[in-house]
Design a protein around this motif. Structure first.
Motif, PDB file in Angstrom:
ATOM      1  N   PHE A  10       0.668  -1.084  -0.015  1.00 43.05           N
ATOM      2  CA  PHE A  10       0.053  -0.006  -0.212  1.00 43.05           C
ATOM      3  C   PHE A  10       0.724   1.322   0.126  1.00 43.05           C
ATOM      4  CE2 PHE A  10      -2.254   3.349   2.677  1.00 43.05           C
ATOM      5  CZ  PHE A  10      -3.206   3.409   1.506  1.00 43.05           C
ATOM      6  N   ALA A  11       1.811   1.250   1.029  1.00 43.54           N
ATOM      7  CA  ALA A  11       2.656   2.513   1.103  1.00 43.54           C
ATOM      8  C   ALA A  11       3.507   2.930  -0.178  1.00 43.54           C
ATOM      9  CB  ALA A  11       3.570   2.352   2.247  1.00 43.54           C
ATOM     10  N   ALA A  12       3.601   1.838  -1.088  1.00 44.69           N
ATOM     11  CA  ALA A  12       4.506   2.105  -2.069  1.00 44.69           C
ATOM     12  C   ALA A  12       3.715   2.221  -3.446  1.00 44.69           C
ATOM     13  CB  ALA A  12       5.705   0.793  -2.392  1.00 44.69           C
ATOM     14  N   THR A  13       2.409   2.201  -3.268  1.00 46.49           N
ATOM     15  CA  THR A  13       1.644   2.254  -4.572  1.00 46.49           C
ATOM     16  C   THR A  13       1.139   3.536  -4.739  1.00 46.49           C
ATOM     17  OG1 THR A  13       1.167  -0.104  -4.299  1.00 46.49           O
ATOM     18  CG2 THR A  13      -0.199   1.182  -5.796  1.00 46.49           C
ATOM     19  N   THR A  14       1.280   4.249  -5.680  1.00 47.16           N
ATOM     20  CA  THR A  14       0.686   5.308  -5.996  1.00 47.16           C
ATOM     21  C   THR A  14      -0.553   5.589  -6.814  1.00 47.16           C
ATOM     22  OG1 THR A  14       1.982   6.012  -7.718  1.00 47.16           O
ATOM     23  CG2 THR A  14       3.099   6.714  -5.887  1.00 47.16           C
ATOM     24  N   ILE A  15      -1.402   6.509  -6.753  1.00 49.17           N
ATOM     25  CA  ILE A  15      -2.508   6.663  -7.728  1.00 49.17           C
ATOM     26  C   ILE A  15      -1.949   6.479  -9.088  1.00 49.17           C
ATOM     27  CG2 ILE A  15      -4.235   8.089  -8.471  1.00 49.17           C
ATOM     28  CD1 ILE A  15      -4.984   7.340  -5.716  1.00 49.17           C
ATOM     29  N   GLU A  16      -0.855   7.254  -9.344  1.00 48.71           N
ATOM     30  CA  GLU A  16      -0.452   7.202 -10.983  1.00 48.71           C
ATOM     31  C   GLU A  16      -0.070   5.551 -11.125  1.00 48.71           C
ATOM     32  OE1 GLU A  16       0.651   9.293  -8.451  1.00 48.71           O
ATOM     33  OE2 GLU A  16      -0.422  11.045  -9.473  1.00 48.71           O
ATOM     34  N   ARG A  17       0.682   4.869 -10.382  1.00 51.49           N
ATOM     35  CA  ARG A  17       0.927   3.572 -10.760  1.00 51.49           C
ATOM     36  C   ARG A  17      -0.366   2.762 -10.724  1.00 51.49           C
ATOM     37  NH1 ARG A  17       5.413  -0.260  -7.652  1.00 51.49           N
ATOM     38  NH2 ARG A  17       5.580  -1.982  -9.151  1.00 51.49           N
ATOM     39  N   LEU A  18      -1.391   2.798  -9.968  1.00 50.29           N
ATOM     40  CA  LEU A  18      -2.532   2.115  -9.860  1.00 50.29           C
ATOM     41  C   LEU A  18      -3.278   2.463 -11.286  1.00 50.29           C
ATOM     42  CD1 LEU A  18      -4.003   2.868  -6.453  1.00 50.29           C
ATOM     43  CD2 LEU A  18      -3.856   0.511  -7.695  1.00 50.29           C
ATOM     44  N   CYS A  19      -3.196   3.644 -11.686  1.00 56.74           N
ATOM     45  CA  CYS A  19      -3.937   3.990 -12.990  1.00 56.74           C
ATOM     46  C   CYS A  19      -3.375   3.505 -14.237  1.00 56.74           C
ATOM     47  CB  CYS A  19      -4.262   5.546 -13.142  1.00 56.74           C
ATOM     48  SG  CYS A  19      -5.433   6.119 -11.828  1.00 56.74           S
ATOM     49  N   SER A  20      -1.922   3.547 -13.935  1.00 56.40           N
ATOM     50  CA  SER A  20      -1.222   2.947 -15.208  1.00 56.40           C
ATOM     51  C   SER A  20      -1.292   1.334 -15.308  1.00 56.40           C
ATOM     52  CB  SER A  20       0.396   3.307 -14.937  1.00 56.40           C
ATOM     53  OG  SER A  20       1.277   2.613 -15.954  1.00 56.40           O
ATOM     54  N   GLU A  21      -1.331   0.846 -14.348  1.00 53.45           N
ATOM     55  CA  GLU A  21      -1.513  -0.649 -14.160  1.00 53.45           C
ATOM     56  C   GLU A  21      -3.018  -1.150 -14.575  1.00 53.45           C
ATOM     57  OE1 GLU A  21      -0.009  -4.573 -13.552  1.00 53.45           O
ATOM     58  OE2 GLU A  21       1.052  -2.831 -13.346  1.00 53.45           O
ATOM     59  N   ALA A  22      -3.852  -0.372 -14.226  1.00 49.69           N
ATOM     60  CA  ALA A  22      -4.980  -0.348 -14.639  1.00 49.69           C
ATOM     61  C   ALA A  22      -5.836  -0.187 -15.870  1.00 49.69           C
ATOM     62  CB  ALA A  22      -6.113   0.140 -13.651  1.00 49.69           C
ATOM     63  N   ARG A  23      -4.608   0.853 -16.471  1.00 46.65           N
ATOM     64  CA  ARG A  23      -5.089   1.627 -17.829  1.00 46.65           C
ATOM     65  C   ARG A  23      -6.169   2.462 -17.784  1.00 46.65           C
ATOM     66  NH1 ARG A  23      -3.391  -3.937 -20.986  1.00 46.65           N
ATOM     67  NH2 ARG A  23      -1.003  -3.914 -20.503  1.00 46.65           N
ATOM     68  N   ILE A  24      -6.231   3.270 -16.888  1.00 47.20           N
ATOM     69  CA  ILE A  24      -7.403   4.112 -16.802  1.00 47.20           C
ATOM     70  C   ILE A  24      -6.871   5.467 -16.529  1.00 47.20           C
ATOM     71  CG2 ILE A  24      -9.057   2.385 -15.884  1.00 47.20           C
ATOM     72  CD1 ILE A  24      -8.469   3.643 -12.976  1.00 47.20           C
ATOM     73  N   SER A  25      -7.482   6.403 -16.368  1.00 52.25           N
ATOM     74  CA  SER A  25      -6.870   7.742 -16.317  1.00 52.25           C
ATOM     75  C   SER A  25      -7.150   8.027 -14.533  1.00 52.25           C
ATOM     76  CB  SER A  25      -7.600   9.006 -17.027  1.00 52.25           C
ATOM     77  OG  SER A  25      -9.019   8.893 -16.612  1.00 52.25           O
ATOM     78  N   ASN A  26      -6.269   9.077 -14.288  1.00 49.15           N
ATOM     79  CA  ASN A  26      -6.465   9.336 -12.924  1.00 49.15           C
ATOM     80  C   ASN A  26      -8.104  10.007 -12.463  1.00 49.15           C
ATOM     81  OD1 ASN A  26      -4.057   9.243 -12.719  1.00 49.15           O
ATOM     82  ND2 ASN A  26      -3.438  11.077 -11.865  1.00 49.15           N
ATOM     83  N   ARG A  27      -8.746  10.620 -13.451  1.00 48.27           N
ATOM     84  CA  ARG A  27     -10.065  11.032 -13.524  1.00 48.27           C
ATOM     85  C   ARG A  27     -10.958   9.780 -13.310  1.00 48.27           C
ATOM     86  NH1 ARG A  27     -13.555  14.342 -17.637  1.00 48.27           N
ATOM     87  NH2 ARG A  27     -15.605  14.218 -16.547  1.00 48.27           N
ATOM     88  N   ALA A  28     -10.724   9.132 -14.142  1.00 49.20           N
ATOM     89  CA  ALA A  28     -11.790   7.631 -13.919  1.00 49.20           C
ATOM     90  C   ALA A  28     -11.485   7.038 -12.463  1.00 49.20           C
ATOM     91  CB  ALA A  28     -11.372   6.737 -14.981  1.00 49.20           C
TER      92      ALA A  28
END
Length: 180
Positions: A13-31
């Motif tokens: 959790f601590a090492a996972t950023t929103i940007e990394r989550l969105c990149s991995e999920a192939r979604i935008s930050n807005r989504a």
């Protein structure tokens, strides 16, 4: 949720950023923000889903268990340990990341412990307890021991076999909840 399930388990959790989550999920930050208020809310949703699935598995095992206290303990512990360890990500989210997240999941974690404690207390309600100790506290102590066994399984260089975890947990629960 799928991306977070893997990333929150490792690297954590601590090492996972929103940007990394969105990149991995192939979604935008807005989504992402249309679905969740932040990564903490997503972790809570994942944790609660894991807990609900685990509770369902244990409840079913207890319903199908023999009518003895030993039979119920064995069935419930085996179902929980086998279900939790069947996917290392589930085990890490439920037993490591829930603690490492600090206060983020304190309430969710406590609700999970209470839910499992109710199951244990209901399964043992028809049987006398072994000592004149507070069953509520004994139950929570046994649950804490099971959690520590699963953390050992996750972190040990040479992790114990799942069957050994089950045997030790059954021993602990049987001794603490067992016959007078």
């Amino acid at each position: 949720m799928t991306a977070a399930y893997t990333l929150y388990a490792k690297p954590g959790f601590a090492a996972t950023t929103i940007e990394r989550l969105c990149s991995e999920a192939r979604i935008s930050n807005r989504a992402f923000y249309e679905c969740f208020g932040g990564r903490e809310e997503l972790l809570q949703a994942l944790h609660e889903r894991c807990v609900e699935e685990s509770l369902a598995v244990v409840t079913k095992a207890l319903q199908e268990a023999p009518g003895t206290l030993d039979g119920r303990i064995e069935a419930g512990i085996r179902a929980y340990v086998e279900f939790t360890t069947a996917d290392w990500r589930r085990a890490r989210i439920m037993h490591l990341e829930v603690r490492r997240s600090g206060d983020v999941l304190a309430t969710s974690r406590q609700r999970a412990v209470e839910s499992f404690a109710r199951l244990v207390e209901e399964a043992a309600a028809d049987f006398p307890q072994s000592q004149s100790l507070n069953r509520r506290l004994v139950t929570r102590g046994a649950i804490g021991a099971l959690q520590e066994l699963l953390i050992e399984w996750l972190l040990a260089d040479d992790p114990p076999e799942v069957g050994e975890l089950v045997s030790v947990a059954v021993h602990i629960f049987s001794r603490t909840l067992g016959r007078p």
